[in-house]
Design an enzyme around this catalytic site. Structure first.
Site, PDB file in Angstrom:
ATOM      1  N   HIS A  96      10.542  21.478  18.641  1.00  0.00           N
ATOM      2  CA  HIS A  96      10.300  21.653  17.206  1.00  0.00           C
ATOM      3  C   HIS A  96       8.918  22.213  16.902  1.00  0.00           C
ATOM      4  CE1 HIS A  96      13.915  19.212  16.748  1.00  0.00           C
ATOM      5  NE2 HIS A  96      13.998  19.735  15.545  1.00  0.00           N
ATOM      6  N   GLY A  97       7.988  22.045  17.829  1.00  0.00           N
ATOM      7  CA  GLY A  97       6.658  22.590  17.571  1.00  0.00           C
ATOM      8  C   GLY A  97       5.663  22.176  18.628  1.00  0.00           C
TER       9      GLY A  97
END
Lengths: 381, 462
Positions: free
Chosen positions: B320-321
């Site tokens: 996600h990041g």
């Protein structure tokens, strides 16, 4: 669902998504354009986009252009504002008070909060700077007038909606005003007290505009002129002789343009009927920086107040429309938007006798956090 | 380019649909591929070359894997894809951490940050490409017949930027030949309009609320505001993400594809385990099939299962990041899933009923604090505020300030739509006139979008 209803749905979908582009192509005008006080984005240089293969940059520019220029945009904005206003009495640009009193959200939700977040140390330092400035000017026989002006929400809290932020009663503005009142070396009028008294006789702010109205500006200019004169002469005599005559006119002010309803909000605005002789003084509107204009009152017999430098904002414009400047031998004017105090002090003419610093209350944070600007390298020119 | 922009809705989309329907059926993949590349280049510029490279290399590898089923070739393909993803998405983060560690030792590095621009959607198309290679290796799919067909699949603009993660097997039957019917078009319009409404009318409204509260200084963040902020964010992320998935699924249907569902009212879940069966389903299924099961799943004993869960959710967070907050969010969910598994295995206990729903939602919201925060410091101080341990005092902004009538109505509607047990909004049938409701939503969206670009300049010149 039957086929005809399906076809109808597809047709409606087609109309919704194509109408904006088609009407843009044929330059169809749905409504009167909105006032946004800015230049709209122009169509991108197609050749440049293709030549540089910067499709992302080109798309960004095209997107910005489209957002600003597609044909039904202004109508849709009005519809959106109308829906929010009618259903929820709300807007994301202005607070809507009772009886349609409007207040900028950016002022109440941001600037006034920033004002209150000024630390005690920063605020004390600001007061010290004002004190030092008044002493430095006084040593040169220059008188200093500092006039902080409260905004509409401070003067008319009873018209605020319940959704506004909680702002302290003893605000930074009030503290500054109290400090100024205690300092005889600085000329000051308690604008909040003045406006609170005046509002018992007439409305002092426009409902649909950020500013005080001209009759209020007139009365305040009168009070300030007389105070400067009394201070200069050491007497109780008044110098202002003009009488206030009020006219009314329909007004849809600057804040109304932030609430673009199908029928724009408006009010019966109060204005000043000019019943005095215009000044014989001369205006130079192209002076060297930092001045916006220089007024020369040599030929004006009513010019009894000394050579003056004014650092002010748009609230001062109401003074000009009231004939305030005819009482001065000269005025060098610049704005708080483009100049700071140190620049004014560094550039004021040698013959300066009065310095007037006028600002609205939310300017306190800028003064406290950014100081008076770069320290002057010289004091006069 | 984003679906929720005026330019996409009023210019790109009508032009694309017009071209698509005017194109003879056998050339439609080419039209979709070209439109997708333009769509991507409009957002990422010359980084479209990464996508083109991925299309060409994975198409080639797919064909080879279907022929030779070579483990070495598969490993090469996976490493290459992950290498590209790793470089663009994580190199900057790891370099920064490395530099910081070096600096702590008293040494310094000349460049403490790497300026690497992240290609949009790279996480999505990389995962699609990896699944394509593995499925070809396993022989569960046949490779795409042409570079155009594969390119159209990988770059397909509706799902390119924000999913759902469409596996080749999901749509392989419709890649070469697919009907575009009036019914499918109507369903597509319905899903697209509803998705756009979820994004613009609900997610953006909740998002502005969450942004304002998350940007408050710690000294002004009270417990009630912190809760309001995280509730708003919880709704924002669901309606934003599921709205995008709805739009993608709707656009897919307009083109004749049936993309997999991605959300199934996740906030109705009674456990975190159930949450992950309802939230971003295509991602959790991907991790299950291509990571959890290959690691041994739950077949290699209790402790290995727990380890596998942690590993999967560590990578899920990282996917996600590139930030500690995402890693912690992933590990937090891994921990909850492990605990649920432990309680089930040892005491046959699992959360159920309303209590389960409250538990799941509460912990999902706690997880979102990490997901939304800019740093671990902010996450922890925000959590402190939520649970009354912060120093925040209600100085300027009360609940009443944030919850204006329109926001309150939106919040209530959002909660109802998110948790009410009516037939889920992602229904694929439009056998009643609810399409007209969707068109009203679309009309409201067009009006709301205009409001977003109203940007007057305050001209009082103070």
């Amino acid at each position: 669902m039957s086929k005809p209803l399906n076809y109808l749905a597809i047709l409606l979908f087609g109309i919704i998504i194509t109408l904006p582009s088609i009407t843009t192509l044929i330059a169809f005008e749905f409504t009167t354009p909105l006032q946004e006080n800015r230049t709209k984005v122009s169509f991108p240089e197609t050749l440049e986009c293709v030549k540089n293969m910067n499709l992302d940059v080109c798309h960004r520019h095209l997107n910005d252009w489209f957002n600003d220029n597609y044909a039904p945009r202004d109508l849709f904005i009005k519809l959106q504002t109308q829906i929010d206003y009618t259903l929820f009495s709300s807007s994301d640009k202005v607070h809507i008070g009772d009886d349609d009193w409007l207040f900028y959200r950016s002022t109440l939700d941001t600037q006034k909060i920033v004002n209150e977040r000024v630390t005690d140390d920063e605020f004390t330092e600001l007061l010290t700077k004002f004190d030092n400035l008044s002493k430095a000017l006084s040593a040169k026989n220059i008188r200093l007038a500092i006039i902080p002006i409260p905004l509409k929400d401070t003067v008319y809290p009873e018209h605020l909606p319940s959704s506004v932020p909680n702002l302290p009663v003893n605000s930074r503005y009030k503290k500054l005003q109290k400090w100024l009142a205690e300092h005889d070396t600085i000329i000051n009028i308690d604008a909040h007290e003045f406006l609170s008294k005046t509002k018992e006789q007439q409305r002092v702010f426009h409902k649909t505009d950020f500013h005080w109205n001209d009759p209020t500006g007139f009365k305040f200019a009168e009070a300030l002129t007389n105070k400067l004169w009394q201070n200069q002469e050491g007497s109780l005599e008044n110098i202002w002789t003009d009488t206030l005559s009020i006219r009314t006119a329909d007004l849809s002010g600057g804040q109304a343009s932030f609430l673009p309803l199908l029928v724009p909000p408006s009010e019966v605005g109060l204005f000043v009927k000019m019943n005095w002789k215009p000044t014989k003084g001369v205006y130079d509107y192209s002076p060297a920086k930092p001045w916006e204009y220089i007024y020369d009152g040599t030929n004006e017999t009513r010019a009894k107040l000394g050579h003056t430098v004014v650092l002010s904002d748009s609230f001062y414009d109401a003074f000009i429309r009231s004939g305030f400047e005819k009482h001065f031998k000269s005025i060098h004017r610049t704005r708080t938007l483009s100049s700071d105090i140190n620049t004014v002090i560094a550039n004021m003419p040698l013959e300066t006798e009065i310095v007037i610093i006028e600002f609205i209350e939310v300017y306190i944070a800028r003064l406290a956090q950014n100081g008076f600007g770069d320290e002057p390298t010289h004091t006069t020119n | 380019m984003v679906f929720s922009s005026n330019f996409f809705i009023f210019a790109f989309l009508p032009l694309f649909l017009l071209l698509l329907f005017l194109t003879p059926a056998r050339y439609r993949n080419t039209t979709i591929l070209i439109a997708s590349l333009i769509f991507y280049a409009a957002g990422s510029g010359q980084l479209v070359s990464i996508l083109l490279f991925s299309i060409v290399i994975n198409h080639f590898l797919g064909i080879q894997l279907s022929r030779y089923s070579s483990k070495i070739l598969l490993s090469f393909g996976i490493i290459l894809n992950l290498g590209i993803l790793g470089y663009f998405k994580y190199a900057g983060f790891f370099w920064q951490e490395f530099s910081a560690a070096i600096a702590r030792l008293g040494l310094s590095t000349e460049n403490s940050s790497l300026d690497i621009v992240l290609p949009i959607g790279i996480s999505f198309f990389t995962f699609q490409a990896i699944s394509y290679l593995i499925d070809n290796y396993n022989g569960t799919i046949k490779p795409a017949k042409s570079l155009t067909s594969f390119g159209m699949y990988l770059a397909n603009f509706p799902q390119l930027i924000a999913g759902p993660i469409v596996r080749y097997s999901d749509i392989q039957d419709s890649i070469e030949k697919r009907p575009i019917s009036v019914d499918l078009l109507t369903v597509g319009i319905y899903r697209f309009s509803i998705g756009l409404g979820k994004k613009i009318l609900i997610a953006d409204s909740m998002g502005s609320l969450a942004d304002q509260i998350f940007s408050l200084p710690q000294s002004e963040l009270t417990s009630s505001l912190a809760w309001l902020g995280i509730i708003a964010y919880t709704l924002q992320i669901y309606f934003d993400f599921s709205g995008y998935s709805d739009m993608a699924i709707g656009l897919g249907k307009m083109m004749g594809f049936n993309f997999p569902e991605n959300f199934n009212q996740p906030y109705r879940s009674k456990s975190i385990t159930e949450f992950w069966r309802r939230w971003h389903m295509t991602l959790s299924n991907w991790f299950r099939d291509y990571l959890y099961i290959p690691l041994g799943g739950n077949r290699k004993g209790r402790y290995r299962t727990y380890f596998n869960l942690f590993a999967v959710f560590f990578f899920c967070g990282l996917w996600h990041g590139a930030a500690y907050t995402f890693i912690v969010w992933g590990l937090f969910h891994g921990l909850l899933l492990t605990l649920e598994r432990l309680f089930l295995n040892k005491w046959n206990l699992k959360p159920t009923g309303l209590l389960g729903q409250v538990y799941a939602l509460l912990f999902v919201m706690i997880g979102w604090v990490f997901f939304r925060s800019d740093s671990m410091t902010q996450s922890l101080s925000y959590l402190e505020a939520m649970f009354g341990l912060g120093q925040g005092v209600n100085e300027f902004f009360s609940i009443q300030y944030y919850l204006t009538n329109d926001k309150l109505l939106t919040l209530i509607l959002a909660v109802v739509i998110a948790v009410a047990p009516f037939e889920r909004i992602s229904s694929t049938k439009t056998n009643n006139p609810k399409i007209y409701f969707a068109l009203v939503v679309l009309a409201l969206v067009t009006i709301e979008l205009a409001g977003n670009v109203f940007n007057p300049f305050i001209y009082f010149r103070f």
